[in-house]
Design a protein around this motif. Structure first.
Motif, PDB file in Angstrom:
ATOM      1  N   ASP A 157       8.591  10.600  -9.440  1.00 10.09           N
ATOM      2  CA  ASP A 157       7.182  10.611  -9.836  1.00 10.09           C
ATOM      3  C   ASP A 157       6.349  10.941  -8.594  1.00 10.09           C
ATOM      4  N   PRO A 158       5.647  12.077  -8.597  1.00  5.31           N
ATOM      5  CA  PRO A 158       4.878  12.468  -7.412  1.00  5.31           C
ATOM      6  C   PRO A 158       3.807  11.452  -7.000  1.00  5.31           C
ATOM      7  N   ALA A 159       3.428  10.565  -7.919  1.00  7.00           N
ATOM      8  CA  ALA A 159       2.411   9.548  -7.594  1.00  7.00           C
ATOM      9  C   ALA A 159       3.013   8.342  -6.893  1.00  7.00           C
ATOM     10  N   TRP A 160       4.348   8.268  -6.822  1.00  8.38           N
ATOM     11  CA  TRP A 160       5.022   7.150  -6.168  1.00  8.38           C
ATOM     12  C   TRP A 160       5.297   7.480  -4.709  1.00  8.38           C
ATOM     13  N   GLY A 161       5.794   6.503  -3.979  1.00  9.87           N
ATOM     14  CA  GLY A 161       6.192   6.719  -2.588  1.00  9.87           C
ATOM     15  C   GLY A 161       5.801   5.561  -1.699  1.00  9.87           C
ATOM     16  N   LEU A 162       6.447   5.486  -0.541  1.00 12.61           N
ATOM     17  CA  LEU A 162       6.141   4.419   0.411  1.00 12.61           C
ATOM     18  C   LEU A 162       4.722   4.570   0.929  1.00 12.61           C
ATOM     19  N   ARG A 163       4.000   3.467   0.982  1.00 15.87           N
ATOM     20  CA  ARG A 163       2.599   3.485   1.417  1.00 15.87           C
ATOM     21  C   ARG A 163       2.500   3.221   2.917  1.00 15.87           C
ATOM     22  N   SER A 164       1.512   3.849   3.516  1.00 17.80           N
ATOM     23  CA  SER A 164       1.261   3.659   4.941  1.00 17.80           C
ATOM     24  C   SER A 164       0.494   2.359   5.170  1.00 17.80           C
ATOM     25  N   THR A 165       0.940   1.597   6.150  1.00 13.28           N
ATOM     26  CA  THR A 165       0.220   0.364   6.477  1.00 13.28           C
ATOM     27  C   THR A 165      -1.203   0.667   6.942  1.00 13.28           C
ATOM     28  N   ALA A 166      -1.397   1.828   7.575  1.00 17.39           N
ATOM     29  CA  ALA A 166      -2.749   2.195   8.016  1.00 17.39           C
ATOM     30  C   ALA A 166      -3.668   2.391   6.817  1.00 17.39           C
ATOM     31  N   ASP A 167      -3.154   3.043   5.766  1.00 17.89           N
ATOM     32  CA  ASP A 167      -3.954   3.235   4.554  1.00 17.89           C
ATOM     33  C   ASP A 167      -4.271   1.895   3.893  1.00 17.89           C
ATOM     34  N   LEU A 168      -3.285   0.995   3.873  1.00 14.20           N
ATOM     35  CA  LEU A 168      -3.499  -0.321   3.269  1.00 14.20           C
ATOM     36  C   LEU A 168      -4.496  -1.137   4.088  1.00 14.20           C
ATOM     37  N   ASP A 169      -4.418  -1.027   5.402  1.00 14.14           N
ATOM     38  CA  ASP A 169      -5.365  -1.747   6.263  1.00 14.14           C
ATOM     39  C   ASP A 169      -6.797  -1.288   5.996  1.00 14.14           C
ATOM     40  N   ARG A 170      -6.977   0.041   5.838  1.00 11.55           N
ATOM     41  CA  ARG A 170      -8.317   0.564   5.549  1.00 11.55           C
ATOM     42  C   ARG A 170      -8.794   0.105   4.174  1.00 11.55           C
ATOM     43  N   LEU A 171      -7.883   0.124   3.217  1.00 12.40           N
ATOM     44  CA  LEU A 171      -8.220  -0.333   1.865  1.00 12.40           C
ATOM     45  C   LEU A 171      -8.628  -1.801   1.889  1.00 12.40           C
ATOM     46  N   ALA A 172      -7.882  -2.605   2.630  1.00 10.20           N
ATOM     47  CA  ALA A 172      -8.195  -4.033   2.744  1.00 10.20           C
ATOM     48  C   ALA A 172      -9.579  -4.240   3.344  1.00 10.20           C
TER      49      ALA A 172
END
Length: 197
Positions: A157-172
């Motif tokens: 599934d192209p929408a799946w995949g390992l997430r970047s901690t940097a992206d999660l930090d910004r989201l948080a």
């Protein structure tokens, strides 16, 4: 009706050791994407002073959670509730901690956005959102097995995949949360802990 996730047996005890440091002494833990329900039973048994609230968006998963719970008969394990992390409204208005295990890499990015938005709504100041799974870290070499896993997920599934901690930090940060802990776990997984500011 009961599902079995083999990884649960391997990661439950190491995860519980981290949770023992991060969870409050009492209150309600909302588990997002409870899957088979095995973690819910293990953790409810391990932390009897906490009320454990499992949830999932999938009806078969909810049935599995409740089947495991019926067998375990734990007073602090609540019936599973239908909850889609990506939804703008959740069927629970407050919790003292959130736990999400192995969801972010097998769901679209909208689920991560919804997870942090929901955490921002239901958690009080200082309360933790605990994430477990494989992640990509900008300044840390990614294990070959995680690279291969990421590629296989994106092929499924192209929408799946390992997430970047940097992206999660910004989201948080956009939801009033800060990462306060990173713990290396078995099989190249991590526990990331975010807390409400």
């Amino acid at each position: 009706m009961k599902r079995h996730a083999p990884a649960t047996a391997r990661n439950s005890q190491p995860l519980a050791e981290v949770l023992a440091r991060e969870l409050p002494a009492s209150g309600t833990v909302l588990e997002i994407a409870s899957g088979s329900g095995e973690h819910a039973v293990f953790m409810a048994r391990r932390f009897p002073a906490l009320d454990w609230q499992p949830s999932d968006r999938d009806a078969e998963a909810l049935a599995s959670v409740d089947a495991w719970a019926a067998e375990a008969r734990l007073a602090n394990l609540r019936p599973a509730i239908a909850l889609d992390a990506a939804a703008p409204d959740w069927p629970i208005v407050s919790a003292d901690a959130l736990l999400c295990v192995n969801m972010l890499h097998i769901s679209p990015w909208d689920a991560a956005v919804g997870l942090f938005a929901g955490a921002g709504r239901v958690l009080g100041s200082g309360a933790p959102l605990v994430l477990y799974g494989p992640f990509v870290e900008p300044d840390v070499e990614t294990a070959a097995s995680n690279h291969a896993f990421d590629q296989s997920l994106r092929q499924r599934d192209p929408a799946w995949g390992l997430r970047s901690t940097a992206d999660l930090d910004r989201l948080a940060a956009g939801h009033g949360m800060t990462r306060t802990a990173r713990c290396a776990m078995p099989a190249n997984n991590l526990v990331l802990v975010y807390r409400r500011d």
